[in-house]
Scaffold this motif. Sequence first.
Motif, PDB file in Angstrom:
ATOM      1  N   ASP A 138      84.591 -20.742 -64.887  1.00  0.00           N
ATOM      2  CA  ASP A 138      84.641 -19.303 -64.993  1.00  0.00           C
ATOM      3  C   ASP A 138      84.970 -18.702 -66.963  1.00  0.00           C
ATOM      4  OD1 ASP A 138      82.004 -20.133 -63.910  1.00  0.00           O
ATOM      5  OD2 ASP A 138      83.232 -19.158 -61.865  1.00  0.00           O
ATOM      6  N   LYS A 139      85.915 -19.963 -67.073  1.00  0.00           N
ATOM      7  CA  LYS A 139      86.850 -19.153 -68.656  1.00  0.00           C
ATOM      8  C   LYS A 139      86.793 -20.679 -69.409  1.00  0.00           C
ATOM      9  CE  LYS A 139      89.838 -17.373 -65.137  1.00  0.00           C
ATOM     10  NZ  LYS A 139      89.014 -17.950 -63.809  1.00  0.00           N
ATOM     11  N   ASP A 146     102.291 -18.402 -79.781  1.00  0.00           N
ATOM     12  CA  ASP A 146     103.047 -17.756 -79.134  1.00  0.00           C
ATOM     13  C   ASP A 146     102.902 -17.946 -77.546  1.00  0.00           C
ATOM     14  OD1 ASP A 146     105.140 -17.396 -80.493  1.00  0.00           O
ATOM     15  OD2 ASP A 146     104.225 -15.746 -81.638  1.00  0.00           O
ATOM     16  N   PHE A 147     101.711 -17.489 -76.627  1.00  0.00           N
ATOM     17  CA  PHE A 147     101.035 -17.510 -75.475  1.00  0.00           C
ATOM     18  C   PHE A 147      99.952 -18.198 -75.614  1.00  0.00           C
ATOM     19  CE2 PHE A 147      99.601 -13.675 -78.191  1.00  0.00           C
ATOM     20  CZ  PHE A 147      98.628 -13.530 -77.635  1.00  0.00           C
ATOM     21  N   ALA A 148      99.267 -18.509 -74.317  1.00  0.00           N
ATOM     22  CA  ALA A 148      97.838 -18.600 -73.524  1.00  0.00           C
ATOM     23  C   ALA A 148      97.571 -17.541 -73.350  1.00  0.00           C
ATOM     24  CB  ALA A 148      98.611 -20.340 -72.582  1.00  0.00           C
ATOM     25  N   PHE A 149      96.193 -17.802 -73.118  1.00  0.00           N
ATOM     26  CA  PHE A 149      94.750 -16.722 -72.751  1.00  0.00           C
ATOM     27  C   PHE A 149      93.672 -17.254 -72.258  1.00  0.00           C
ATOM     28  CE2 PHE A 149      93.972 -17.705 -77.450  1.00  0.00           C
ATOM     29  CZ  PHE A 149      93.105 -18.192 -77.163  1.00  0.00           C
ATOM     30  N   ALA A 150      93.154 -16.381 -71.267  1.00  0.00           N
ATOM     31  CA  ALA A 150      91.771 -16.855 -70.637  1.00  0.00           C
ATOM     32  C   ALA A 150      91.181 -15.970 -71.074  1.00  0.00           C
ATOM     33  CB  ALA A 150      92.195 -17.385 -69.021  1.00  0.00           C
ATOM     34  N   LEU A 151      90.131 -16.537 -70.858  1.00  0.00           N
ATOM     35  CA  LEU A 151      88.716 -15.471 -71.653  1.00  0.00           C
ATOM     36  C   LEU A 151      87.197 -15.764 -70.787  1.00  0.00           C
ATOM     37  CD1 LEU A 151      88.520 -15.747 -75.508  1.00  0.00           C
ATOM     38  CD2 LEU A 151      89.669 -14.419 -74.091  1.00  0.00           C
TER      39      LEU A 151
END
Length: 627
Positions: A138-139, A146-151
Amino acid sequence: MTVLRRLPLLVIVLATTAVSACGGGDESAVPDGAPKEASSFADQWPTPNGDLGNRRVATSEIDSGNVDNLGVAWTVPITGGGTFGNYASTPIIADGVVYTQDLTSNVKAIDLESGDVKWSKNYNAPSVGPNGVTIGYDKVFGATSDFAFALDIDTGEEVWRSDKLTRNANEGIDMAPAVFDDTLYISTVPGNSKSFYKGNGAGVLWALDAATGKERWRFWTVPKNLWSSEHTAINSGGGLWHPPAFDGNGDVYISVANPAPWPGTDELPWGSSRPGPNLFTNSVVKISREDGKEIWHRQVLAHDVYDWDLQLPPILTDDGDRKLVLAAGKVGYVYAIDAEDGTVVWQRPVGTHSGHDKDNEIALRGDYDKMPKLPITLLPGILGGVETQMATADDVVYAPIVNIPTVFKTQEKFDLQIAKGTGEMVALNISDGSVKWKHDLAQPAYGAATVSNDLVFTTTFEGKLIALNRDDGTVIWEQQMPAGTNATVAIVGDTLVTAASFPQTKDQRPAIVAYRLGATGGGTTTAAGTTTGAGTTTRAEANGETIFTSNCGSCHTLGAAGTGGSVGPNLDDLKPDAGTVEAQVRNGGGGMPAFEGRLSDAEITAVSQYVAENAGKESSGGGGQGP
C-alpha cells in the motif's frame, strides 16, 4: 482504492496464460515473498520492468492486427528535468493508476483512463536517471539523490524517509527501487547531478525495512578502499542503475556498474590507480536476501577502462530445465549465466565494436606500452552498447542498441559524438545466443524493449515510438511523439504509456503520453489537471548557480560550480559569452535538450550570465566524469 479500469476477464485469462509460457518455465511466476501488489496486478505493470524477473512482457490487447488503431488518449506535461531530459523511467501501472517519477524526483499518480492527476509529491531534487518508483504494501517507493522514501499509495503523503544513504557529496542515487519480502532495495552510485566519478564514490546496495525505512543490511559492490588505500580520493565505482531480480527462492540478483577513473588519469593511465580486476564491478552477483551475503558472482569484464557498465537489470528466464540470468550493458555484449553456479553459458556481441574489446585485459596485466595510442574512436561509446533494458519472451531476448562513438583524446578528455548516433534492435535465441534477426534504426534506441503479443516496442532519440514484428524484426508501426525521447514503455490492456522526454527544439514540450486503441487525439500536451497532496513546492527565485548544477552539471564541467560532467563541452575551456549560452540553452542542439519552456526567461538569463561570468575562473578536471 476504487478500481477505475478492469481488463475483460477473457483477455486477462488468455494473456496471463501466454505470459506464464514466456521464457519457458516457473521463473515467470510471481515468487513467494512478493508484495500483494505484484500478484494482484500481475496482469498489469506493478514493477519497474513488469515483473520481479525483469522480463518486460505486457498483458495486452495490442498486437500487429490492431496497432494501427493506437491514438493519443491523453498527455500530462512534465515540468521537472535536467541534462538528460525530463523523464527516463518506466511508469508503474496498477489498479487503474499510473505512478511515475520525473528527473527532478517528483512523483505523480495519474488516472489511467482520463489522464487526470490524482496526487503529486514534489521533491525538486535533480537526478540523472534512470530513476522511477515501485509499489508494494500500500505504498509507492522511490528515492531522491540522497535518500529513499515511501508514500501513501492513495494520497501521496510521505509515510517515511530514510536516513541519508550517500556518504559524501560525490555519491548519489539514480535508480528505481525494488520491494520484496517486506524489504526495499536501493543502491547508491559514485555520482549525482553535479558530477560522476569525482573520486571516493562507492556503490552500496541497501536493504531497508519497507515499513519503516530502517536499515536491514547493506552490500558493498566495491571495497571501501576502492582497490587502493593510496588512491581512494581518485578511484570510484560500482552501484546499481536498475532494480534487482528475485527468483523462486527469494534470492537477489544484481548487475553492478563500472569502476573509475576511465581510461585513467594522465599521471596514472589505464586504471593503474585501481590495480586488479576491480570486483564487483561489471559483474552479476547473486545475494541471499536474509543477510546480504554473496552466493556467487560472475565478473564479465575485469578492470574496465572504457566505462562499459554491466548496468541493466538482470533478467531471470530458463532454457529447458536450466535456469538462466540474462545480463547486458554498455560493453555491448549479452550474457546468459547459469543461475545456480554463475558460469557463463554463452555470450554474444551486439551493436558496432571498433576493435578494443580486449584492451581491459592488456591493462589488467600492466602492459601499458601495448595499449592503443590515443586518440582512438571507441565503439561502443560511453553512452552506447545495450544502454536500456532488454525484454524476453518465448525463448528470445530483445536487446535495444545504441551506436554512438566516443573519441578518447587523452586519458582525461574525450568527445562524445552524439550527432553520429544510430540504433538497432537485436533478437537473440536464448538457447545459444544466436541472432534471430537484427533491425537497424536511424537513431539510438534509448526506449528499452517491451513485448506485447507479437510485437516488441521501443522508442528512439528523435522521438519515434516504434513497434517491430517479433518474428522478423520489421517495423510495422511508428508514431512521432511530441518531443524527442529517452523514455521507456509500459503497456496494460489497450493502453501504452511512455514519455516525450527530451525536447530537442524550443517548440517541443516534454509530456507523459498515453496511447490507446481507438483513441483519436494528437500529440499536443494538455493541462495536467489539479495537483494535490503533500510536498508541492513552487520554483525558487532564479539563481544561476543552482539552475546550472541542477540542469547542466552532470554534462558540463565548470570549476566555479564544482561540476565535472564531460558529456558536453568543458565550459572552463570554452569560456562562452552570455548570448552564446542563452541561445544554446533556449534552442538546444548537438544532443543537448532545449530548455525554453522548461526554464523561465528569468532562469535562462540567470544561468547564462552565471556561466559567462564564471567559466574559466577556477581550475577544473578533465574526462572520466560522464555517467
